[in-house]
Design a protein around this motif. Structure first.
Motif, PDB file in Angstrom:
ATOM      1  N   LYS A 129       0.825  -1.207   0.000  1.00  0.00           N
ATOM      2  CA  LYS A 129       0.000   0.000   0.000  1.00  0.00           C
ATOM      3  C   LYS A 129       0.864   1.263   0.000  1.00  0.00           C
ATOM      4  O   LYS A 129       0.403   2.332  -0.387  1.00  0.00           O
ATOM      5  CB  LYS A 129      -0.926   0.006   1.229  1.00  0.00           C
ATOM      6  N   ASN A 130       2.116   1.121   0.427  1.00  0.00           N
ATOM      7  CA  ASN A 130       3.048   2.243   0.438  1.00  0.00           C
ATOM      8  C   ASN A 130       3.572   2.490  -0.980  1.00  0.00           C
ATOM      9  O   ASN A 130       3.992   1.561  -1.675  1.00  0.00           O
ATOM     10  CB  ASN A 130       4.201   1.929   1.400  1.00  0.00           C
ATOM     11  N   PRO A 152      17.511   1.104   3.660  1.00  0.00           N
ATOM     12  CA  PRO A 152      18.186   0.459   2.528  1.00  0.00           C
ATOM     13  C   PRO A 152      17.915  -1.042   2.440  1.00  0.00           C
ATOM     14  O   PRO A 152      17.740  -1.577   1.342  1.00  0.00           O
ATOM     15  CB  PRO A 152      19.666   0.734   2.801  1.00  0.00           C
ATOM     16  N   VAL A 153      17.853  -1.713   3.601  1.00  0.00           N
ATOM     17  CA  VAL A 153      17.619  -3.156   3.586  1.00  0.00           C
ATOM     18  C   VAL A 153      16.204  -3.479   3.133  1.00  0.00           C
ATOM     19  O   VAL A 153      15.987  -4.388   2.316  1.00  0.00           O
ATOM     20  CB  VAL A 153      17.883  -3.767   4.983  1.00  0.00           C
ATOM     21  N   VAL A 212      13.545   6.872  -5.952  1.00  0.00           N
ATOM     22  CA  VAL A 212      12.397   6.232  -5.306  1.00  0.00           C
ATOM     23  C   VAL A 212      12.843   5.561  -4.008  1.00  0.00           C
ATOM     24  O   VAL A 212      14.034   5.337  -3.780  1.00  0.00           O
ATOM     25  CB  VAL A 212      11.744   5.175  -6.234  1.00  0.00           C
ATOM     26  N   GLY A 213      11.865   5.255  -3.177  1.00  0.00           N
ATOM     27  CA  GLY A 213      12.129   4.480  -1.969  1.00  0.00           C
ATOM     28  C   GLY A 213      12.811   5.225  -0.846  1.00  0.00           C
ATOM     29  O   GLY A 213      13.442   4.617   0.021  1.00  0.00           O
ATOM     30  N   THR A 227       6.835   1.100  -5.962  1.00  0.00           N
ATOM     31  CA  THR A 227       7.808   1.463  -6.991  1.00  0.00           C
ATOM     32  C   THR A 227       9.075   0.614  -6.870  1.00  0.00           C
ATOM     33  O   THR A 227       9.665   0.223  -7.883  1.00  0.00           O
ATOM     34  CB  THR A 227       8.166   2.951  -6.899  1.00  0.00           C
ATOM     35  N   SER A 228       9.507   0.322  -5.636  1.00  0.00           N
ATOM     36  CA  SER A 228      10.690  -0.523  -5.440  1.00  0.00           C
ATOM     37  C   SER A 228      10.421  -1.938  -5.938  1.00  0.00           C
ATOM     38  O   SER A 228      11.278  -2.562  -6.567  1.00  0.00           O
ATOM     39  CB  SER A 228      11.086  -0.552  -3.960  1.00  0.00           C
TER      40      SER A 228
END
Length: 301
Positions: free
Chosen positions: A62-63, A178-179, A172-173, A68-69
């Protein structure tokens, strides 16, 4: 700063030896689909385990950054498929040179989509990268060059897909650790690879009946786990420009690994080509690296 330099160099070295590991896997009789699948599968499990152990907040689909990731993972899956396919037809030392064409492809992509026009020195660097590629490919060796065009085509496709990942991933993200970002990217890659290459090795006994699972460990470690972790830790300390220069270390590492472990012959002209490519990458980024230092000096004075 020095800690960051070491971390980025280690990440680049991890990427550099991947093509040699894949070629060795082919020699053991494993297929493209099997090697891609176990790499993504083991990498996905490792990254999600690391994330859950860190007890950081988990975001679902939902995020927006997660979605996008996850979608971006398709480009990394395609990089693995096309890159590993290319080294079936051409030497690993040539495959990495073709993959490194992302350096100028990314310049053109940023110009086309984000209106970030390359500087004159970057245009010159592109010319040197292309010239170095011809040298490293043995075009001017005076001997007949027998490179399978399928390998060249897949190698350039890998560079194109890697360009897509490089250009988009930095934008993005940002709300994810990072993990967690890497975990969702690799999950997307694993899904795409599974759709293209269904993991029949789980049903026919190839996974446990052979050493396939053993090959998944180094592929996942050097291809999907260590590089994102090392880059995420090291890049903030080195900066993007210096980080790009240090990342070019994967090119000589791949060449050396292919020479030592696969016994691929590398001529002096090919070594010169590799050095020209490295020099061009450094020249394209060193000016941006020095700019912050010049600014600080100006403030002090």
């Amino acid at each position: 700063m020095w800690k960051g330099i070491v971390l980025v160099l280690l990440g680049a070295c991890s990427f550099g030896i991947l093509s040699t590991i894949v070629k060795l896997g082919y020699q053991q009789g494993f297929t493209l689909g099997e090697l891609c699948s176990v790499q993504a599968g083991f990498g996905m499990i490792a990254l999600w385990t690391i994330h859950l152990l860190s007890r950081a907040r988990t975001y679902g689909l939902k995020n927006k950054d997660v979605r996008t990731s996850f979608i971006l993972g398709s480009s990394t899956g395609l990089v693995s498929i096309t890159y590993y396919q290319s080294v079936q037809y051409i030497p690993a030392s040539i495959g990495i040179i073709l993959l490194m064409q992302f350096t100028w492809m990314s310049m053109l992509a940023e110009w086309a989509f984000y209106k970030k026009k390359p500087t004159p020195i970057q245009w010159i660097a592109v010319l040197f990268i292309l010239a170095g590629t011809l040298l490293a490919g043995g075009v001017f060796s005076g001997q007949s060059v027998h490179l399978d065009w399928r390998g060249i085509g897949f190698g350039l496709l890998a560079a194109l897909f890697y360009t897509m990942f490089i250009v988009v991933s930095g934008r993005v993200g940002h709300t994810l650790t990072p993990v967690l970002k890497s975990a969702w990217i690799v999950t997307g890659a694993f899904l795409l690879i599974t759709l293209i290459f269904p993991p029949v090795y789980l049903a026919n006994g190839r996974f446990t009946g052979s050493s396939l699972w053993l090959w998944g460990l180094p592929l996942a470690a050097f291809g999907t786990v260590l590089p994102p972790f090392l880059f995420s830790k090291g890049m903030p300390q080195t900066g993007v420009a210096l980080g790009a220069i240090l990342s070019a270390a994967e090119l000589p590492v791949a060449t050396i690994a292919a020479t030592l472990l696969l016994h691929e012959s590398v001529t002096p002209l090919q070594v010169a080509g590799v050095l020209i490519i490295l020099g061009a990458i450094v020249a394209a980024n060193v000016r941006r690296t020095l700019k912050p230092a010049a600014t600080v000096q100006g403030v002090k004075s």
